[in-house]
Design an enzyme around this catalytic site. Structure first.
Site, PDB file in Angstrom:
ATOM      1  N   LEU A 224       3.571   6.600   9.088  1.00  0.00           N
ATOM      2  CA  LEU A 224       2.706   7.008   7.984  1.00  0.00           C
ATOM      3  C   LEU A 224       3.195   6.284   6.742  1.00  0.00           C
ATOM      4  O   LEU A 224       4.405   6.163   6.532  1.00  0.00           O
ATOM      5  CB  LEU A 224       2.739   8.524   7.772  1.00  0.00           C
ATOM      6  CG  LEU A 224       2.172   9.397   8.908  1.00  0.00           C
ATOM      7  CD1 LEU A 224       2.359  10.870   8.577  1.00  0.00           C
ATOM      8  CD2 LEU A 224       0.708   9.086   9.162  1.00  0.00           C
ATOM      9  N   ASP A 225       2.254   5.807   5.924  1.00  0.00           N
ATOM     10  CA  ASP A 225       2.672   5.043   4.745  1.00  0.00           C
ATOM     11  C   ASP A 225       3.331   5.955   3.713  1.00  0.00           C
ATOM     12  O   ASP A 225       3.388   7.176   3.868  1.00  0.00           O
ATOM     13  CB  ASP A 225       1.499   4.272   4.138  1.00  0.00           C
ATOM     14  CG  ASP A 225       0.374   5.183   3.682  1.00  0.00           C
ATOM     15  OD1 ASP A 225       0.635   6.127   2.914  1.00  0.00           O
ATOM     16  OD2 ASP A 225      -0.786   4.948   4.095  1.00  0.00           O
ATOM     17  N   PHE A 226       3.814   5.348   2.651  1.00  0.00           N
ATOM     18  CA  PHE A 226       4.649   6.052   1.676  1.00  0.00           C
ATOM     19  C   PHE A 226       3.945   7.252   1.046  1.00  0.00           C
ATOM     20  O   PHE A 226       4.556   8.308   0.840  1.00  0.00           O
ATOM     21  CB  PHE A 226       5.078   5.058   0.584  1.00  0.00           C
ATOM     22  CG  PHE A 226       6.037   5.618  -0.418  1.00  0.00           C
ATOM     23  CD1 PHE A 226       7.343   5.922  -0.070  1.00  0.00           C
ATOM     24  CD2 PHE A 226       5.634   5.858  -1.720  1.00  0.00           C
ATOM     25  CE1 PHE A 226       8.233   6.437  -0.998  1.00  0.00           C
ATOM     26  CE2 PHE A 226       6.516   6.381  -2.656  1.00  0.00           C
ATOM     27  CZ  PHE A 226       7.813   6.674  -2.296  1.00  0.00           C
ATOM     28  N   ASN A 227       2.645   7.141   0.767  1.00  0.00           N
ATOM     29  CA  ASN A 227       1.915   8.203   0.075  1.00  0.00           C
ATOM     30  C   ASN A 227       1.162   9.138   1.019  1.00  0.00           C
ATOM     31  O   ASN A 227       0.502  10.067   0.562  1.00  0.00           O
ATOM     32  CB  ASN A 227       0.915   7.590  -0.915  1.00  0.00           C
ATOM     33  CG  ASN A 227       1.619   6.872  -2.049  1.00  0.00           C
ATOM     34  OD1 ASN A 227       2.626   7.341  -2.564  1.00  0.00           O
ATOM     35  ND2 ASN A 227       1.104   5.697  -2.425  1.00  0.00           N
ATOM     36  N   THR A 228       1.244   8.905   2.326  1.00  0.00           N
ATOM     37  CA  THR A 228       0.572   9.762   3.300  1.00  0.00           C
ATOM     38  C   THR A 228       1.525  10.851   3.767  1.00  0.00           C
ATOM     39  O   THR A 228       2.717  10.621   3.950  1.00  0.00           O
ATOM     40  CB  THR A 228       0.083   8.930   4.496  1.00  0.00           C
ATOM     41  OG1 THR A 228      -0.781   7.892   4.027  1.00  0.00           O
ATOM     42  CG2 THR A 228      -0.682   9.795   5.477  1.00  0.00           C
TER      43      THR A 228
END
Length: 373
Positions: A224-228
């Site tokens: 999952l990306d940094f902001n997810t």
């Protein structure tokens, strides 16, 4: 009283006024050292039994039992009489090799072929050992830090259980089929964490919140990306992680998406039926539902079967909408439990892990696939 044995004559005892009930026994004997014809010869004597003296410090007390072995002549200290001189023993053993039967046994052992052991790809063996996913192991092999039996390994090389595999000089302890079920846990990722152990910027990592695994390591099932935020799976089995991540199996990922704006009916049809072209290929949404919202923010439930980088965000950006919040709420057969708060993890019990392995059409530890009739 302690000390030497006291022997007194009857006359001396009566003269000294000793009581008649003095402990002892009477017996006619000549005391030690008494000469024949002396006044002590042939008289009755009282033998007072002295207290047994304690042995000197460091000397064990001797035990007198009716079963004690009688002492014989002491054996001479040194080598046992049965011991053989080392040189003589070596000559005797070496002489056996010259006999015909020994030569036949040695020659037969040399002619025997070592049974062929089953092989598997090196990256799969390393992934099964819990060192990472197969893609990570492929990159590790290409870097030249993996050796097999002392030689630098090549990508695609096959190994057996008898091969010594080392990573940066450390021996890899490979798991066998008889070992216990792998460990699996789910983690509620918080926005602002990275799914990596190494980050040049020093940002918080999801691995900082996971328990330690003796002799293995956690492998992230997807990213999952940094902001997810939302559901993440970790396992100690590289094969299970690869099975759940590989695009060929098309495992469903479910997301709750909040966007600034609203999709039209035609846009939703295009996303589900035709798909949209992104920089890395065609992207298609499996299902999409409206989930309400307040004001300009609208929530959608989106299901996709791929795990490309920032895929959901790019799909909505292709329609002119910006994602303000993205939460993964489901992965395969497992959904994000309501009781699992952000930053917390839950480790599945063996029965739950077995259900996931069966759902993924994999074999349980020690299980063999049945032949189709």
């Amino acid at each position: 009283p302690s000390g030497p044995t006291v022997i007194e004559s009857q006359a001396v005892r009566e003269a000294s006024g000793f009581p008649h009930h003095t402990r002892g026994r009477t017996r006619p004997r000549t005391p030690h050292g008494a000469r024949e014809g002396s006044r002590f010869a042939g008289e009755e004597f009282i033998v007072n039994k002295p207290n047994r003296q304690r042995p000197a410090a460091g000397r064990p007390a001797s035990k007198r039992t009716p079963f004690r072995r009688p002492e014989g002549p002491r054996k001479a200290q040194g080598r046992s009489s049965h011991a053989m001189d080392p040189q003589a023993a070596f000559e005797e053993v070496r002489g056996l090799a010259d006999r015909p039967i020994a030569l036949e046994i040695v020659d037969r052992a040399r002619r025997m072929k070592t049974p062929e052991l089953p092989t598997e790809k090196l990256q799969k063996a390393l992934a099964d050992a819990g060192l990472g996913s197969r893609r990570e192991m492929e990159r590790l092999i290409e870097s030249g830090v993996v050796t097999v039996n002392g030689k630098t390994a090549a990508l695609g090389e096959r190994v057996t259980a008898a091969d010594a595999v080392r990573v940066e000089g450390r021996l890899v302890h490979r798991r066998s089929l008889e070992e216990k079920t792998p460990r699996v846990l789910m983690y509620h990722k918080v926005a602002g964490e990275i799914v990596s152990r190494d980050d040049p910027e020093g940002r918080p990592s999801v691995f900082d919140h996971l328990p330690r695994v003796p002799g293995a390591r956690w492998v992230a099932v997807g990213r999952l990306d940094f902001n997810t935020e939302g559901l993440l799976h970790f396992t100690t089995s590289g094969s299970l992680a690869n099975r759940l991540m590989h695009p060929r199996w098309e495992i469903e990922r479910e997301y709750a998406v909040r966007v600034l704006g609203e999709l039209t009916t035609e846009q939703m049809r295009i996303l589900t039926e035709e798909g949209v072209m992104l920089e890395d290929g065609l992207a298609k949404v499996e299902r999409i539902y409206e989930q309400g919202g307040e004001g300009a923010n609208k929530w959608y439930n989106v299901v996709i079967k791929e795990g490309r980088n920032r895929e959901v965000r790019r799909i909505f950006e292709s329609q002119g909408l910006t994602v303000s919040r993205l939460v993964r709420v489901g992965f395969g057969p497992i959904g994000l439990p309501n009781r699992l708060k952000r930053g917390q993890f839950y480790e599945l019990n063996p029965a739950e892990v077995a259900n996931i392995i069966k759902w993924a059409d994999m074999l349980l530890p020690g299980e063999r696939r049945r032949k189709k009739s």
